[in-house]
Write a protein that holds these residues in place. Structure first.
Motif, PDB file in Angstrom:
ATOM      1  N   GLU A  96     -43.653 -10.433 -15.681  1.00 52.34           N
ATOM      2  CA  GLU A  96     -43.907 -10.380 -14.243  1.00 52.34           C
ATOM      3  C   GLU A  96     -43.186 -11.529 -13.540  1.00 52.34           C
ATOM      4  N   THR A 143     -36.026   2.556 -16.226  1.00 54.82           N
ATOM      5  CA  THR A 143     -36.347   1.340 -15.498  1.00 54.82           C
ATOM      6  C   THR A 143     -37.503   1.582 -14.524  1.00 54.82           C
ATOM      7  N   PHE A 144     -38.139   0.488 -14.136  1.00 51.10           N
ATOM      8  CA  PHE A 144     -39.231   0.541 -13.160  1.00 51.10           C
ATOM      9  C   PHE A 144     -39.223  -0.746 -12.357  1.00 51.10           C
ATOM     10  N   GLU A 145     -39.907  -0.725 -11.230  1.00 49.61           N
ATOM     11  CA  GLU A 145     -40.002  -1.907 -10.393  1.00 49.61           C
ATOM     12  C   GLU A 145     -41.230  -2.713 -10.769  1.00 49.61           C
ATOM     13  N   ILE A 146     -41.047  -4.025 -10.931  1.00 46.39           N
ATOM     14  CA  ILE A 146     -42.166  -4.916 -11.203  1.00 46.39           C
ATOM     15  C   ILE A 146     -42.138  -6.019 -10.151  1.00 46.39           C
ATOM     16  N   VAL A 147     -43.305  -6.316  -9.586  1.00 44.69           N
ATOM     17  CA  VAL A 147     -43.369  -7.242  -8.461  1.00 44.69           C
ATOM     18  C   VAL A 147     -44.207  -8.460  -8.829  1.00 44.69           C
ATOM     19  N   ASN A 161     -49.167  -3.618 -13.867  1.00 46.21           N
ATOM     20  CA  ASN A 161     -47.710  -3.591 -13.856  1.00 46.21           C
ATOM     21  C   ASN A 161     -47.083  -2.352 -14.488  1.00 46.21           C
ATOM     22  N   THR A 178     -41.688 -10.615  -4.451  1.00 42.83           N
ATOM     23  CA  THR A 178     -40.491 -10.594  -5.288  1.00 42.83           C
ATOM     24  C   THR A 178     -40.511  -9.374  -6.197  1.00 42.83           C
ATOM     25  N   MET A 179     -39.446  -8.600  -6.147  1.00 43.84           N
ATOM     26  CA  MET A 179     -39.355  -7.400  -6.972  1.00 43.84           C
ATOM     27  C   MET A 179     -38.164  -7.510  -7.911  1.00 43.84           C
ATOM     28  N   ARG A 180     -38.374  -7.097  -9.166  1.00 40.60           N
ATOM     29  CA  ARG A 180     -37.287  -7.004 -10.131  1.00 40.60           C
ATOM     30  C   ARG A 180     -37.315  -5.605 -10.752  1.00 40.60           C
ATOM     31  N   ARG A 181     -36.157  -5.150 -11.155  1.00 36.83           N
ATOM     32  CA  ARG A 181     -36.095  -3.875 -11.882  1.00 36.83           C
ATOM     33  C   ARG A 181     -36.029  -4.201 -13.362  1.00 36.83           C
TER      34      ARG A 181
END
Length: 575
Positions: free
Chosen positions: A225, A187-191, A253, A197-200
Protein backbone atom coordinates in the motif's frame (compact mmCIF):
# COMPACT_ATOMS: atom_id res chain seq x y z
CA UNK A 1 -2.38 -38.13 -5.82
CA UNK A 2 0.00 -36.82 -3.19
CA UNK A 3 1.13 -33.19 -3.17
CA UNK A 4 4.15 -31.82 -1.34
CA UNK A 5 3.65 -28.39 0.21
CA UNK A 6 6.83 -26.55 1.08
CA UNK A 7 7.27 -23.01 2.39
CA UNK A 8 10.02 -20.45 2.76
CA UNK A 9 13.07 -22.20 1.26
CA UNK A 10 14.82 -18.78 1.25
CA UNK A 11 17.35 -20.26 -1.14
CA UNK A 12 20.78 -18.63 -0.98
CA UNK A 13 23.30 -19.81 -3.56
CA UNK A 14 26.58 -20.18 -1.67
CA UNK A 15 28.27 -21.30 -4.91
CA UNK A 16 27.23 -18.19 -6.82
CA UNK A 17 30.43 -16.17 -6.67
CA UNK A 18 28.86 -13.47 -8.82
CA UNK A 19 26.71 -12.43 -5.88
CA UNK A 20 29.85 -11.16 -4.14
CA UNK A 21 31.27 -9.61 -7.27
CA UNK A 22 34.29 -11.91 -7.39
CA UNK A 23 35.22 -15.36 -8.58
CA UNK A 24 37.62 -16.33 -5.83
CA UNK A 25 35.37 -17.17 -2.89
CA UNK A 26 32.16 -18.87 -1.82
CA UNK A 27 29.36 -16.54 -0.75
CA UNK A 28 28.90 -17.23 2.96
CA UNK A 29 26.89 -14.90 5.17
CA UNK A 30 28.11 -14.00 8.68
CA UNK A 31 27.28 -15.97 11.81
CA UNK A 32 26.41 -12.70 13.58
CA UNK A 33 23.67 -11.97 11.05
CA UNK A 34 22.50 -15.59 11.20
CA UNK A 35 22.16 -15.61 14.99
CA UNK A 36 20.12 -12.41 14.93
CA UNK A 37 17.79 -13.55 12.13
CA UNK A 38 14.57 -15.57 12.16
CA UNK A 39 16.20 -17.87 9.59
CA UNK A 40 19.58 -19.25 8.65
CA UNK A 41 21.20 -18.29 5.37
CA UNK A 42 24.09 -20.43 4.17
CA UNK A 43 22.44 -23.70 5.20
CA UNK A 44 19.52 -23.07 2.84
CA UNK A 45 21.62 -24.22 -0.13
CA UNK A 46 22.00 -27.84 0.96
CA UNK A 47 18.70 -27.86 2.87
CA UNK A 48 16.74 -27.07 -0.30
CA UNK A 49 18.53 -29.86 -2.16
CA UNK A 50 17.79 -32.29 0.70
CA UNK A 51 14.14 -31.23 0.76
CA UNK A 52 13.67 -31.80 -2.96
CA UNK A 53 15.57 -35.10 -2.80
CA UNK A 54 13.21 -36.31 -0.06
CA UNK A 55 10.19 -35.39 -2.19
CA UNK A 56 11.66 -37.29 -5.15
CA UNK A 57 12.31 -40.36 -2.97
CA UNK A 58 8.65 -40.38 -1.99
CA UNK A 59 7.55 -40.46 -5.63
CA UNK A 60 5.73 -37.13 -5.41
CA UNK A 61 5.68 -35.10 -8.61
CA UNK A 62 3.54 -32.04 -7.72
CA UNK A 63 5.04 -29.45 -5.37
CA UNK A 64 3.37 -26.31 -3.99
CA UNK A 65 5.70 -23.52 -2.83
CA UNK A 66 3.94 -21.23 -0.34
CA UNK A 67 6.20 -18.25 -0.99
CA UNK A 68 9.71 -16.97 -0.22
CA UNK A 69 11.53 -19.24 -2.62
CA UNK A 70 14.49 -16.88 -2.51
CA UNK A 71 16.67 -15.36 0.18
CA UNK A 72 15.66 -11.76 -0.53
CA UNK A 73 14.73 -11.67 -4.19
CA UNK A 74 18.25 -10.76 -5.37
CA UNK A 75 18.55 -11.17 -9.13
CA UNK A 76 21.41 -13.67 -8.88
CA UNK A 77 19.57 -15.63 -6.18
CA UNK A 78 16.34 -15.66 -8.18
CA UNK A 79 18.22 -17.03 -11.20
CA UNK A 80 19.93 -19.73 -9.12
CA UNK A 81 16.73 -20.79 -7.32
CA UNK A 82 14.64 -21.10 -10.47
CA UNK A 83 17.49 -22.93 -12.23
CA UNK A 84 17.55 -25.46 -9.38
CA UNK A 85 13.81 -26.08 -9.71
CA UNK A 86 14.18 -26.40 -13.47
CA UNK A 87 16.87 -29.02 -12.93
CA UNK A 88 14.58 -31.11 -10.70
CA UNK A 89 11.77 -30.73 -13.20
CA UNK A 90 14.01 -31.93 -16.01
CA UNK A 91 15.64 -34.80 -14.09
CA UNK A 92 12.73 -36.04 -11.98
CA UNK A 93 9.57 -34.67 -13.58
CA UNK A 94 8.62 -32.40 -10.68
CA UNK A 95 5.97 -29.74 -11.37
CA UNK A 96 6.18 -26.66 -9.16
CA UNK A 97 3.31 -24.27 -8.47
CA UNK A 98 4.04 -21.24 -6.31
CA UNK A 99 2.79 -18.05 -4.77
CA UNK A 100 5.03 -14.99 -4.29
CA UNK A 101 6.35 -14.20 -0.83
CA UNK A 102 7.38 -10.89 0.65
CA UNK A 103 11.05 -11.85 0.21
CA UNK A 104 10.65 -12.63 -3.49
CA UNK A 105 9.69 -9.17 -4.75
CA UNK A 106 8.88 -5.64 -3.63
CA UNK A 107 6.10 -3.42 -4.94
CA UNK A 108 6.45 -2.02 -8.45
CA UNK A 109 10.09 -1.17 -8.89
CA UNK A 110 11.80 -3.37 -6.28
CA UNK A 111 14.35 -2.37 -3.65
CA UNK A 112 18.04 -2.48 -2.83
CA UNK A 113 19.59 -5.31 -0.84
CA UNK A 114 22.80 -5.21 1.20
CA UNK A 115 24.36 -8.31 2.76
CA UNK A 116 27.50 -9.04 4.77
CA UNK A 117 29.71 -11.86 3.48
CA UNK A 118 32.54 -13.57 5.32
CA UNK A 119 36.19 -13.33 4.39
CA UNK A 120 38.58 -16.25 5.08
CA UNK A 121 40.04 -14.45 8.11
CA UNK A 122 36.62 -14.08 9.78
CA UNK A 123 36.14 -10.44 8.83
CA UNK A 124 33.40 -9.47 6.42
CA UNK A 125 32.65 -7.29 3.45
CA UNK A 126 29.43 -5.58 2.39
CA UNK A 127 27.87 -6.54 -0.94
CA UNK A 128 25.07 -4.22 -2.00
CA UNK A 129 23.07 -3.05 -4.97
CA UNK A 130 22.91 0.44 -3.45
CA UNK A 131 25.84 2.67 -4.45
CA UNK A 132 24.97 4.94 -1.52
CA UNK A 133 25.05 2.19 1.11
CA UNK A 134 27.35 2.86 4.06
CA UNK A 135 29.60 0.00 5.09
CA UNK A 136 31.18 1.51 8.22
CA UNK A 137 34.84 1.67 9.22
CA UNK A 138 37.29 -0.05 6.92
CA UNK A 139 34.87 -2.73 5.74
CA UNK A 140 35.27 -3.51 2.06
CA UNK A 141 32.24 -2.73 -0.10
CA UNK A 142 31.24 -4.23 -3.43
CA UNK A 143 28.37 -2.75 -5.43
CA UNK A 144 26.62 -5.26 -7.68
CA UNK A 145 23.36 -5.04 -9.61
CA UNK A 146 22.98 -8.78 -8.97
CA UNK A 147 21.94 -7.91 -5.41
CA UNK A 148 18.87 -5.90 -6.43
CA UNK A 149 15.42 -7.31 -5.54
CA UNK A 150 12.97 -6.76 -8.38
CA UNK A 151 9.36 -5.66 -8.31
CA UNK A 152 6.41 -7.50 -9.82
CA UNK A 153 7.43 -6.72 -13.40
CA UNK A 154 10.80 -8.42 -12.98
CA UNK A 155 10.11 -11.12 -10.36
CA UNK A 156 6.94 -12.71 -11.74
CA UNK A 157 8.43 -13.39 -15.21
CA UNK A 158 11.48 -14.86 -13.44
CA UNK A 159 9.13 -17.17 -11.53
CA UNK A 160 7.01 -17.76 -14.61
CA UNK A 161 7.45 -21.54 -14.84
CA UNK A 162 5.89 -21.92 -11.38
CA UNK A 163 2.32 -21.49 -12.61
CA UNK A 164 2.15 -17.71 -12.94
CA UNK A 165 1.56 -18.06 -16.69
CA UNK A 166 -0.36 -20.63 -18.73
CA UNK A 167 1.68 -23.70 -19.68
CA UNK A 168 1.19 -26.23 -22.42
CA UNK A 169 -0.65 -29.18 -20.96
CA UNK A 170 -2.58 -27.22 -18.31
CA UNK A 171 -6.25 -28.19 -18.46
CA UNK A 172 -7.33 -24.81 -17.12
CA UNK A 173 -5.71 -21.52 -16.16
CA UNK A 174 -7.23 -18.22 -15.03
CA UNK A 175 -6.59 -15.24 -12.76
CA UNK A 176 -8.88 -12.74 -11.02
CA UNK A 177 -8.94 -10.67 -14.23
CA UNK A 178 -9.87 -13.48 -16.62
CA UNK A 179 -7.87 -15.86 -18.80
CA UNK A 180 -5.34 -13.38 -20.18
CA UNK A 181 -2.05 -14.19 -18.43
CA UNK A 182 -0.13 -11.10 -19.59
CA UNK A 183 0.99 -8.99 -16.63
CA UNK A 184 -0.36 -5.82 -18.19
CA UNK A 185 -3.81 -7.42 -18.08
CA UNK A 186 -3.48 -8.26 -14.37
CA UNK A 187 -3.23 -4.85 -12.73
CA UNK A 188 -5.38 -2.96 -10.23
CA UNK A 189 -5.39 0.40 -8.52
CA UNK A 190 -4.17 0.61 -4.94
CA UNK A 191 -4.50 3.82 -2.95
CA UNK A 192 -2.89 5.24 0.17
CA UNK A 193 -4.73 5.38 3.49
CA UNK A 194 -5.68 9.03 2.97
CA UNK A 195 -6.98 8.23 -0.52
CA UNK A 196 -4.70 10.81 -2.13
CA UNK A 197 -2.02 8.61 -3.71
CA UNK A 198 -2.81 5.93 -6.27
CA UNK A 199 -0.47 3.35 -7.79
CA UNK A 200 -1.15 0.66 -10.35
CA UNK A 201 0.00 -2.68 -8.96
CA UNK A 202 0.06 -6.24 -10.31
CA UNK A 203 -1.78 -9.07 -8.60
CA UNK A 204 -0.15 -12.44 -9.31
CA UNK A 205 -2.96 -14.76 -8.14
CA UNK A 206 -3.95 -17.62 -10.43
CA UNK A 207 -5.91 -20.85 -10.65
CA UNK A 208 -4.47 -23.82 -12.51
CA UNK A 209 -5.66 -27.35 -13.22
CA UNK A 210 -2.41 -29.28 -13.82
CA UNK A 211 -4.10 -32.70 -13.77
CA UNK A 212 -7.69 -33.73 -14.31
CA UNK A 213 -9.93 -32.82 -11.37
CA UNK A 214 -7.38 -30.91 -9.27
CA UNK A 215 -7.56 -27.12 -8.95
CA UNK A 216 -4.64 -25.31 -7.32
CA UNK A 217 -5.51 -21.80 -6.19
CA UNK A 218 -2.47 -19.56 -5.69
CA UNK A 219 -3.49 -16.39 -3.84
CA UNK A 220 -1.17 -13.39 -3.96
CA UNK A 221 -1.71 -11.92 -0.49
CA UNK A 222 1.12 -9.43 -0.79
CA UNK A 223 -0.15 -5.88 -0.30
CA UNK A 224 2.15 -2.94 -0.99
CA UNK A 225 0.00 0.00 0.00
CA UNK A 226 1.38 3.45 -0.88
CA UNK A 227 2.17 5.66 2.07
CA UNK A 228 0.39 8.99 2.40
CA UNK A 229 1.91 11.73 0.32
CA UNK A 230 2.99 12.02 -3.29
CA UNK A 231 6.20 10.03 -2.80
CA UNK A 232 8.63 8.69 -5.39
CA UNK A 233 7.11 5.36 -6.53
CA UNK A 234 10.57 3.89 -7.14
CA UNK A 235 11.62 4.10 -3.48
CA UNK A 236 11.16 1.35 -0.90
CA UNK A 237 10.11 3.85 1.77
CA UNK A 238 7.15 4.96 -0.35
CA UNK A 239 5.20 1.77 0.49
CA UNK A 240 4.03 -0.09 3.55
CA UNK A 241 5.93 -3.39 3.53
CA UNK A 242 3.72 -6.41 2.97
CA UNK A 243 5.63 -8.32 5.68
CA UNK A 244 3.32 -7.28 8.52
CA UNK A 245 0.27 -6.54 6.38
CA UNK A 246 -0.61 -9.92 4.91
CA UNK A 247 -4.28 -10.86 4.97
CA UNK A 248 -5.21 -7.98 7.26
CA UNK A 249 -4.69 -5.64 4.31
CA UNK A 250 -6.52 -7.81 1.77
CA UNK A 251 -10.22 -6.83 2.24
CA UNK A 252 -9.56 -3.11 1.86
CA UNK A 253 -6.99 -3.31 -0.92
CA UNK A 254 -7.77 -6.53 -2.78
CA UNK A 255 -11.46 -7.20 -2.27
CA UNK A 256 -11.64 -8.37 -5.87
CA UNK A 257 -9.44 -11.36 -4.95
CA UNK A 258 -11.89 -12.42 -2.21
CA UNK A 259 -14.78 -12.12 -4.69
CA UNK A 260 -12.85 -14.28 -7.15
CA UNK A 261 -12.07 -16.86 -4.44
CA UNK A 262 -15.80 -17.18 -3.72
CA UNK A 263 -16.53 -17.72 -7.41
CA UNK A 264 -13.73 -20.29 -7.74
CA UNK A 265 -14.96 -22.23 -4.69
CA UNK A 266 -18.52 -22.33 -6.03
CA UNK A 267 -17.39 -23.51 -9.46
CA UNK A 268 -15.08 -26.13 -7.97
CA UNK A 269 -17.97 -27.62 -6.01
CA UNK A 270 -20.32 -27.51 -8.99
CA UNK A 271 -17.76 -29.15 -11.29
CA UNK A 272 -16.53 -31.71 -8.75
CA UNK A 273 -12.98 -30.34 -8.65
CA UNK A 274 -10.63 -30.91 -5.73
CA UNK A 275 -9.56 -27.46 -4.62
CA UNK A 276 -6.31 -26.74 -2.75
CA UNK A 277 -5.73 -23.08 -1.86
CA UNK A 278 -2.55 -21.46 -0.61
CA UNK A 279 -0.95 -18.08 -0.08
CA UNK A 280 2.20 -16.90 1.65
CA UNK A 281 0.43 -15.54 4.72
CA UNK A 282 -1.76 -17.27 7.35
CA UNK A 283 -5.43 -16.34 7.16
CA UNK A 284 -6.26 -17.46 10.72
CA UNK A 285 -4.58 -16.55 14.03
CA UNK A 286 -1.57 -18.90 14.17
CA UNK A 287 -1.05 -18.33 17.91
CA UNK A 288 -3.91 -20.63 18.91
CA UNK A 289 -5.91 -17.75 20.38
CA UNK A 290 -3.08 -16.59 22.63
CA UNK A 291 -2.73 -13.10 21.17
CA UNK A 292 -4.28 -11.43 24.24
CA UNK A 293 -1.73 -13.07 26.54
CA UNK A 294 1.08 -12.21 24.14
CA UNK A 295 -0.01 -8.57 24.16
CA UNK A 296 -0.15 -8.62 27.97
CA UNK A 297 3.28 -10.23 28.29
CA UNK A 298 5.29 -8.73 25.43
CA UNK A 299 3.22 -5.77 24.20
CA UNK A 300 4.05 -5.37 20.50
CA UNK A 301 5.66 -8.30 18.65
CA UNK A 302 6.02 -9.30 15.02
CA UNK A 303 3.65 -12.21 15.66
CA UNK A 304 0.96 -9.84 16.93
CA UNK A 305 1.40 -7.50 13.99
CA UNK A 306 1.08 -10.43 11.62
CA UNK A 307 -1.90 -12.09 13.31
CA UNK A 308 -4.99 -12.03 11.05
CA UNK A 309 -7.95 -10.28 12.67
CA UNK A 310 -11.12 -12.27 13.27
CA UNK A 311 -13.08 -10.25 10.71
CA UNK A 312 -10.48 -11.11 8.06
CA UNK A 313 -10.73 -14.83 8.85
CA UNK A 314 -14.51 -14.46 8.70
CA UNK A 315 -14.33 -12.86 5.25
CA UNK A 316 -12.02 -15.62 4.00
CA UNK A 317 -14.22 -18.40 5.42
CA UNK A 318 -17.25 -16.82 3.73
CA UNK A 319 -15.65 -17.42 0.31
CA UNK A 320 -16.19 -21.17 0.68
CA UNK A 321 -12.46 -21.90 0.57
CA UNK A 322 -12.27 -24.45 3.38
CA UNK A 323 -8.58 -25.43 3.50
CA UNK A 324 -5.70 -23.00 3.10
CA UNK A 325 -1.93 -23.59 3.33
CA UNK A 326 0.42 -20.81 4.39
CA UNK A 327 4.06 -20.05 5.13
CA UNK A 328 5.71 -16.78 6.19
CA UNK A 329 5.96 -17.37 9.94
CA UNK A 330 8.15 -20.51 9.72
CA UNK A 331 5.87 -22.41 12.10
CA UNK A 332 4.08 -25.74 12.21
CA UNK A 333 0.44 -25.17 13.11
CA UNK A 334 -3.16 -26.12 12.39
CA UNK A 335 -5.81 -23.47 13.07
CA UNK A 336 -9.58 -23.74 12.68
CA UNK A 337 -12.03 -20.86 12.29
CA UNK A 338 -15.82 -21.21 12.44
CA UNK A 339 -18.55 -18.66 11.82
CA UNK A 340 -22.02 -20.17 11.63
CA UNK A 341 -21.97 -22.65 8.76
CA UNK A 342 -18.72 -21.25 7.41
CA UNK A 343 -15.43 -22.84 8.41
CA UNK A 344 -11.82 -22.61 7.39
CA UNK A 345 -8.71 -24.61 8.29
CA UNK A 346 -5.31 -22.92 7.93
CA UNK A 347 -2.35 -25.31 7.76
CA UNK A 348 0.89 -23.45 8.47
CA UNK A 349 3.89 -25.07 6.78
CA UNK A 350 7.34 -24.90 8.44
CA UNK A 351 10.56 -23.88 6.71
CA UNK A 352 13.82 -25.73 6.17
CA UNK A 353 15.73 -22.65 7.38
CA UNK A 354 13.94 -22.26 10.70
CA UNK A 355 12.96 -24.55 13.53
CA UNK A 356 11.46 -27.09 12.91
CA UNK A 357 12.70 -28.12 9.42
CA UNK A 358 9.73 -29.84 7.80
CA UNK A 359 7.18 -29.84 5.00
CA UNK A 360 3.68 -31.25 4.41
CA UNK A 361 2.52 -34.15 2.25
CA UNK A 362 -1.14 -33.85 1.31
CA UNK A 363 -3.45 -36.49 -0.10
CA UNK A 364 -7.15 -36.30 -0.97
CA UNK A 365 -8.84 -39.43 0.35
CA UNK A 366 -12.57 -39.57 -0.19
CA UNK A 367 -14.10 -36.82 1.91
CA UNK A 368 -10.91 -36.25 3.90
CA UNK A 369 -7.70 -34.35 3.39
CA UNK A 370 -4.84 -36.41 4.80
CA UNK A 371 -1.80 -34.46 5.95
CA UNK A 372 1.58 -35.88 6.90
CA UNK A 373 4.33 -33.65 8.28
CA UNK A 374 7.81 -34.74 7.24
CA UNK A 375 10.75 -33.57 9.34
CA UNK A 376 14.00 -33.43 7.36
CA UNK A 377 16.56 -33.81 10.13
CA UNK A 378 19.53 -34.94 8.06
CA UNK A 379 21.00 -32.62 5.48
CA UNK A 380 24.32 -33.56 3.83
CA UNK A 381 26.92 -30.80 4.28
CA UNK A 382 24.72 -29.00 6.81
CA UNK A 383 27.98 -27.83 8.43
CA UNK A 384 29.46 -26.29 5.29
CA UNK A 385 29.98 -22.91 6.99
CA UNK A 386 30.93 -24.11 10.47
CA UNK A 387 34.70 -23.76 10.11
CA UNK A 388 34.39 -20.16 9.00
CA UNK A 389 31.79 -19.47 11.71
CA UNK A 390 34.40 -20.52 14.29
CA UNK A 391 37.00 -18.22 12.77
CA UNK A 392 34.51 -15.34 12.85
CA UNK A 393 33.50 -16.06 16.45
CA UNK A 394 37.12 -16.21 17.59
CA UNK A 395 37.88 -12.89 15.94
CA UNK A 396 34.76 -11.23 17.35
CA UNK A 397 34.97 -12.85 20.79
CA UNK A 398 31.49 -14.33 20.45
CA UNK A 399 30.02 -17.81 20.77
CA UNK A 400 30.04 -20.43 18.02
CA UNK A 401 27.91 -22.86 20.05
CA UNK A 402 25.69 -23.60 17.06
CA UNK A 403 28.64 -25.32 15.37
CA UNK A 404 28.43 -28.11 17.97
CA UNK A 405 25.25 -29.31 16.24
CA UNK A 406 25.10 -32.95 15.19
CA UNK A 407 22.71 -32.46 12.28
CA UNK A 408 20.56 -29.91 10.47
CA UNK A 409 17.57 -30.16 12.82
CA UNK A 410 19.84 -29.90 15.85
CA UNK A 411 21.53 -26.90 14.26
CA UNK A 412 18.18 -25.12 13.82
CA UNK A 413 17.18 -25.98 17.38
CA UNK A 414 20.44 -24.43 18.61
CA UNK A 415 19.97 -21.49 16.28
CA UNK A 416 16.59 -20.84 17.89
CA UNK A 417 18.30 -20.59 21.28
CA UNK A 418 20.71 -18.01 19.85
CA UNK A 419 17.78 -16.17 18.28
CA UNK A 420 16.11 -15.98 21.70
CA UNK A 421 19.34 -14.61 23.15
CA UNK A 422 20.15 -12.14 20.37
CA UNK A 423 16.75 -11.17 18.97
CA UNK A 424 13.65 -12.03 20.98
CA UNK A 425 14.78 -11.13 24.50
CA UNK A 426 16.50 -7.84 23.63
CA UNK A 427 14.04 -6.73 20.94
CA UNK A 428 10.60 -8.09 21.88
CA UNK A 429 10.60 -8.64 25.63
CA UNK A 430 10.10 -5.69 28.00
CA UNK A 431 13.45 -4.69 29.48
CA UNK A 432 12.46 -5.42 33.08
CA UNK A 433 11.39 -8.99 32.24
CA UNK A 434 14.37 -9.63 29.97
CA UNK A 435 16.71 -8.52 32.76
CA UNK A 436 15.14 -11.08 35.12
CA UNK A 437 15.61 -14.06 32.82
CA UNK A 438 19.27 -14.84 33.68
CA UNK A 439 18.51 -14.44 37.40
CA UNK A 440 15.79 -17.10 37.59
CA UNK A 441 15.54 -20.86 37.49
CA UNK A 442 12.45 -23.05 37.55
CA UNK A 443 12.59 -23.37 41.32
CA UNK A 444 12.24 -19.58 41.53
CA UNK A 445 9.16 -19.74 39.34
CA UNK A 446 7.70 -22.38 41.66
CA UNK A 447 8.33 -20.01 44.56
CA UNK A 448 6.71 -17.09 42.74
CA UNK A 449 3.61 -19.16 42.04
CA UNK A 450 3.31 -19.75 45.81
CA UNK A 451 3.83 -16.10 46.73
CA UNK A 452 0.49 -14.47 47.45
CA UNK A 453 1.63 -10.84 47.51
CA UNK A 454 1.82 -9.26 44.04
CA UNK A 455 5.40 -8.51 43.02
CA UNK A 456 7.18 -6.26 40.58
CA UNK A 457 10.50 -7.16 38.98
CA UNK A 458 12.38 -4.88 41.37
CA UNK A 459 10.96 -6.85 44.34
CA UNK A 460 12.32 -10.13 43.08
CA UNK A 461 15.95 -10.14 44.32
CA UNK A 462 14.99 -9.70 47.97
CA UNK A 463 12.17 -12.24 47.74
CA UNK A 464 14.37 -14.86 46.08
CA UNK A 465 17.04 -14.36 48.73
CA UNK A 466 14.60 -14.78 51.61
CA UNK A 467 12.58 -17.79 50.43
CA UNK A 468 13.94 -21.31 50.13
CA UNK A 469 13.04 -22.97 46.87
CA UNK A 470 11.34 -26.31 46.46
CA UNK A 471 10.51 -28.04 43.26
CA UNK A 472 8.77 -31.22 42.12
CA UNK A 473 11.73 -32.61 40.17
CA UNK A 474 15.48 -32.40 39.84
CA UNK A 475 14.87 -29.85 37.10
CA UNK A 476 14.19 -27.10 39.64
CA UNK A 477 17.67 -25.67 38.95
CA UNK A 478 17.09 -25.48 35.19
CA UNK A 479 17.63 -21.85 34.11
CA UNK A 480 14.51 -19.93 33.16
CA UNK A 481 16.26 -19.13 29.86
CA UNK A 482 16.09 -22.82 28.91
CA UNK A 483 12.35 -22.82 29.53
CA UNK A 484 11.96 -19.74 27.37
CA UNK A 485 13.82 -21.45 24.52
CA UNK A 486 11.50 -24.47 24.88
CA UNK A 487 8.56 -22.04 24.96
CA UNK A 488 9.65 -20.75 21.56
CA UNK A 489 10.20 -24.30 20.31
CA UNK A 490 6.57 -25.08 21.18
CA UNK A 491 5.42 -21.77 19.71
CA UNK A 492 7.07 -22.61 16.39
CA UNK A 493 6.82 -26.39 16.27
CA UNK A 494 3.72 -27.43 18.25
CA UNK A 495 3.71 -31.25 18.14
CA UNK A 496 7.04 -31.38 16.34
CA UNK A 497 8.73 -29.56 19.21
CA UNK A 498 8.10 -32.53 21.49
CA UNK A 499 10.85 -34.40 19.62
CA UNK A 500 13.35 -31.81 20.86
CA UNK A 501 12.22 -31.33 24.49
CA UNK A 502 12.75 -33.94 27.18
CA UNK A 503 9.45 -35.34 28.55
CA UNK A 504 10.61 -34.48 32.08
CA UNK A 505 10.82 -30.84 31.10
CA UNK A 506 7.32 -30.93 29.62
CA UNK A 507 6.07 -32.42 32.89
CA UNK A 508 7.52 -29.65 35.03
CA UNK A 509 6.30 -27.01 32.59
CA UNK A 510 2.78 -28.39 32.92
CA UNK A 511 3.18 -28.38 36.70
CA UNK A 512 4.28 -24.76 36.77
CA UNK A 513 1.51 -23.73 34.39
CA UNK A 514 -1.05 -25.36 36.68
CA UNK A 515 0.41 -23.56 39.71
CA UNK A 516 0.18 -20.17 38.01
CA UNK A 517 -3.30 -20.95 36.69
CA UNK A 518 -4.48 -21.51 40.26
CA UNK A 519 -3.39 -18.05 41.40
CA UNK A 520 -5.06 -14.66 41.13
CA UNK A 521 -2.86 -11.56 40.97
CA UNK A 522 -3.47 -7.94 40.06
CA UNK A 523 -3.06 -7.10 36.39
CA UNK A 524 0.47 -6.08 35.59
CA UNK A 525 2.09 -7.79 38.54
CA UNK A 526 5.07 -10.06 37.87
CA UNK A 527 3.03 -13.16 38.67
CA UNK A 528 0.23 -12.03 36.35
CA UNK A 529 2.69 -11.57 33.49
CA UNK A 530 4.28 -14.95 34.14
CA UNK A 531 0.81 -16.50 34.25
CA UNK A 532 0.29 -15.22 30.68
CA UNK A 533 3.55 -16.89 29.69
CA UNK A 534 2.39 -20.18 31.24
CA UNK A 535 -1.08 -20.02 29.68
CA UNK A 536 0.40 -19.61 26.23
CA UNK A 537 2.60 -22.66 26.75
CA UNK A 538 -0.41 -24.69 27.91
CA UNK A 539 -2.46 -23.59 24.92
CA UNK A 540 0.26 -24.65 22.49
CA UNK A 541 0.51 -28.04 24.16
CA UNK A 542 -3.27 -28.43 23.70
CA UNK A 543 -3.48 -27.07 20.15
CA UNK A 544 -5.06 -28.87 17.21
CA UNK A 545 -3.16 -31.81 15.66
CA UNK A 546 -0.31 -30.47 13.54
CA UNK A 547 1.90 -33.47 12.77
CA UNK A 548 -0.17 -36.16 11.05
CA UNK A 549 -3.90 -35.49 10.81
CA UNK A 550 -7.03 -35.55 8.69
CA UNK A 551 -9.44 -32.76 7.82
CA UNK A 552 -13.05 -33.78 7.27
CA UNK A 553 -13.92 -31.83 4.12
CA UNK A 554 -17.61 -31.83 4.98
CA UNK A 555 -17.40 -30.58 8.56
CA UNK A 556 -13.94 -29.10 9.08
CA UNK A 557 -13.21 -31.50 11.93
CA UNK A 558 -9.47 -32.01 12.44
CA UNK A 559 -8.52 -35.48 13.66
CA UNK A 560 -5.08 -36.88 14.52
CA UNK A 561 -3.71 -39.96 12.76
CA UNK A 562 -1.79 -42.72 14.50
CA UNK A 563 1.59 -44.11 13.47
CA UNK A 564 -0.11 -46.45 10.99
CA UNK A 565 -1.84 -43.55 9.28
CA UNK A 566 -5.26 -44.39 10.71
CA UNK A 567 -7.54 -41.51 11.63
CA UNK A 568 -8.27 -41.21 15.34
CA UNK A 569 -11.72 -39.74 15.69
CA UNK A 570 -11.40 -37.02 18.27
CA UNK A 571 -13.02 -33.59 18.16
CA UNK A 572 -10.33 -30.94 18.59
CA UNK A 573 -12.49 -27.85 18.77
CA UNK A 574 -11.76 -24.57 17.05
CA UNK A 575 -8.93 -22.15 17.50
Amino acid sequence: MKIAVIADPHFHDIDNRQSVGRGDRVALRTLADTNASTRVFNESFHATHALLDDIVRRGISLVIIAGDLTDDGQQSTMAAATALLAEYSRRFGLRFVATPGNHDLYAIHGRHQSKRFLNPDGSHMLVTSDPLAEQGGSVERIVSDDMYCGGYGAAIPALGDLGFFRRDGDLHWECPFGTDDRLEARTFEIVSGDGQTMRRMIDASFLVEPVEGLWLLSIDANVFEPKNGDLDPTLEKSYHDSTDAGWNAMPRNKGFVLDWMKDVAARAEALGKRLVAFSHYPVIDPLNGTWADEARLLNDTSFLRRTPRAEVSKAAAATGINVHFSGHLHINDTAVFRDGDDWLVNIAVPSMVGFPPAYKVVEMSGERLEVETVVVSDVPSYDIAFALYRVEAEQEGTSAAVTEATGHADFLSRHLAEMVRHRYLPKEWPQDLAALVPQLCLGDLEMLARTVAPLTPKDLPSVVASVSRTGPTKLQDLPFFEMIVDWYRLRKGRELALDFIEPARIAIYRHLAARFAAGAWPAGSLQDRLASFMRMLSDWLASAPSRDFSVDLATGEVMPRDHLGRTVRRQTGSA
